[in-house]
Write a protein that holds these residues in place. Structure first.
Motif, mmCIF file in Angstrom:
data_model
loop_
_atom_site.group_PDB
_atom_site.id
_atom_site.type_symbol
_atom_site.label_atom_id
_atom_site.label_comp_id
_atom_site.label_asym_id
_atom_site.label_seq_id
_atom_site.Cartn_x
_atom_site.Cartn_y
_atom_site.Cartn_z
ATOM 1 N N GLY A 18 -7.750 1.790 17.237
ATOM 2 C CA GLY A 18 -7.569 0.544 17.979
ATOM 3 C C GLY A 18 -8.891 -0.144 18.250
ATOM 4 N N SER A 19 -9.909 0.662 18.556
ATOM 5 C CA SER A 19 -11.240 0.108 18.821
ATOM 6 C C SER A 19 -11.826 -0.518 17.552
ATOM 7 C CB SER A 19 -12.167 1.215 19.343
ATOM 8 O OG SER A 19 -13.471 0.725 19.530
ATOM 9 N N LEU A 20 -11.655 0.171 16.427
ATOM 10 C CA LEU A 20 -12.150 -0.361 15.153
ATOM 11 C C LEU A 20 -11.425 -1.642 14.759
ATOM 12 C CD1 LEU A 20 -12.446 2.977 13.140
ATOM 13 C CD2 LEU A 20 -14.339 1.539 13.914
ATOM 14 N N LEU A 21 -10.120 -1.683 15.059
ATOM 15 C CA LEU A 21 -9.328 -2.861 14.726
ATOM 16 C C LEU A 21 -9.799 -4.089 15.502
ATOM 17 C CD1 LEU A 21 -6.891 -3.941 13.129
ATOM 18 C CD2 LEU A 21 -5.419 -3.230 15.008
ATOM 19 N N ARG A 26 -12.476 -8.651 8.806
ATOM 20 C CA ARG A 26 -11.863 -8.911 7.504
ATOM 21 C C ARG A 26 -10.389 -8.512 7.518
ATOM 22 N NH1 ARG A 26 -15.312 -10.388 3.780
ATOM 23 N NH2 ARG A 26 -13.868 -9.858 2.096
ATOM 24 N N LYS A 27 -9.577 -9.387 6.947
ATOM 25 C CA LYS A 27 -8.131 -9.196 6.984
ATOM 26 C C LYS A 27 -7.694 -7.910 6.291
ATOM 27 C CE LYS A 27 -3.784 -11.557 6.007
ATOM 28 N NZ LYS A 27 -3.141 -12.767 5.456
ATOM 29 N N ARG A 28 -8.306 -7.624 5.133
ATOM 30 C CA ARG A 28 -7.898 -6.423 4.391
ATOM 31 C C ARG A 28 -8.197 -5.165 5.195
ATOM 32 N NH1 ARG A 28 -9.843 -4.591 -1.714
ATOM 33 N NH2 ARG A 28 -8.467 -2.791 -1.851
ATOM 34 N N VAL A 29 -9.352 -5.135 5.846
ATOM 35 C CA VAL A 29 -9.734 -3.980 6.667
ATOM 36 C C VAL A 29 -8.762 -3.833 7.837
ATOM 37 C CG1 VAL A 29 -11.528 -3.017 8.163
ATOM 38 C CG2 VAL A 29 -12.151 -4.131 6.012
ATOM 39 N N GLN A 30 -8.383 -4.962 8.429
ATOM 40 C CA GLN A 30 -7.437 -4.936 9.553
ATOM 41 C C GLN A 30 -6.083 -4.366 9.114
ATOM 42 O OE1 GLN A 30 -7.434 -9.021 10.781
ATOM 43 N NE2 GLN A 30 -9.242 -8.808 12.103
ATOM 44 N N GLU A 31 -5.624 -4.772 7.938
ATOM 45 C CA GLU A 31 -4.338 -4.279 7.433
ATOM 46 C C GLU A 31 -4.376 -2.777 7.188
ATOM 47 O OE1 GLU A 31 -3.576 -6.640 3.995
ATOM 48 O OE2 GLU A 31 -2.834 -8.366 5.126
ATOM 49 N N LEU A 32 -5.495 -2.302 6.631
ATOM 50 C CA LEU A 32 -5.643 -0.863 6.384
ATOM 51 C C LEU A 32 -5.649 -0.075 7.690
ATOM 52 C CD1 LEU A 32 -8.329 -0.947 3.540
ATOM 53 C CD2 LEU A 32 -5.965 -0.194 3.310
#
Length: 232
Positions: A18-21, A26-32
């Motif tokens: 959650g902290s990393l999110l 970047r959208k792709r990183v958020q989706e992962l």
């Protein structure tokens, strides 16, 4: 590591995700990260359910000592790829029990499955005389939502017509025998006789009418003498 510690570790992983999110842009990183969050949340739910079951067993030792009975697994299907024969077993909530409760053993011509303590029962399946040999060392299981996937590694990349030798023998037994030297017209006549004998009055009238019309055409075309109604 006991279940409580496992749950604590997973919850810590979830907080860090959650902290990393929150920090990611970047959208792709958020989706992962969201996908990983969902995966961890599912693991936590399973572990909590296992902990509740464990607590109930500890609270009621008599219930834990009750003998469980074994039922046969009958709901399954199979498929294949070039390298594997895949057997799909449908077992509700199997993904919620400890993975060690699902035991699968392989030989070069068979496999057996034992699912322990699922819904108060043991579930068992044994398949003998597989159609072709398998590589027992490279065969394995996968536990999925409400199902177990058995992966039998083929020794040779040939297509399996059936799962077992018994299935193949049964299929061949059901095939009609073919005499290569027999007169094709005799086979047709035998088939018509069978349909006639098993049919109702309307079917018999239809066959007789078709036969009579066929004979009349032969007479008009000079193909020989006509015949009476079919002698059944």
């Amino acid at each position: 590591m006991d279940l409580t510690e496992q749950i604590n570790q997973l919850e810590a992983d979830l907080l860090e995700l959650g902290s990393l999110l929150e920090k990611s842009e970047r959208k792709r990183v958020q989706e992962l990260l969201k996908q990983e969050q969902k995966k961890v949340e599912k693991e936590i739910a399973v572990k909590r359910q296992q902990k509740e079951q464990q607590a109930r067993r500890e609270a009621d030792p008599a219930a834990a000592s009750k003998p469980t009975y074994t039922v046969k697994i009958t709901n399954y299907a199979w498929d294949q790829s070039d390298k594997f024969v895949k057997i799909y077993l449908t077992l509700k909530d199997v993904h919620k029990i400890p993975s060690e409760n699902v035991e699968v053993n392989f030989t070069d011509r068979s496999f057996s499955v034992l699912v322990k303590d699922l819904d108060g029962k043991n579930h068992q399946m044994t398949v003998l005389n597989l159609l072709y040999p398998i590589d027992e060392k490279d065969s394995y299981k996968k536990i999925k939502t409400d199902s177990v996937l058995i992966m039998c590694k083929k020794q040779a990349t040939k297509k399996w017509e059936c799962l077992t030798k018994v299935d193949k023998q049964a299929k061949e037994k059901d095939k009609p025998s073919v005499d290569e030297n027999a007169d094709p017209s005799e086979g047709l006549m035998s088939m018509l006789k069978k349909i006639y004998s098993e049919g109702d009055d309307e079917m018999k009238r239809t066959i007789n009418k078709a036969w009579s019309e066929s004979q009349e055409k032969k007479i008009r075309g000079g193909g020989g003498e006509g015949g009476d109604m079919m002698d059944f």
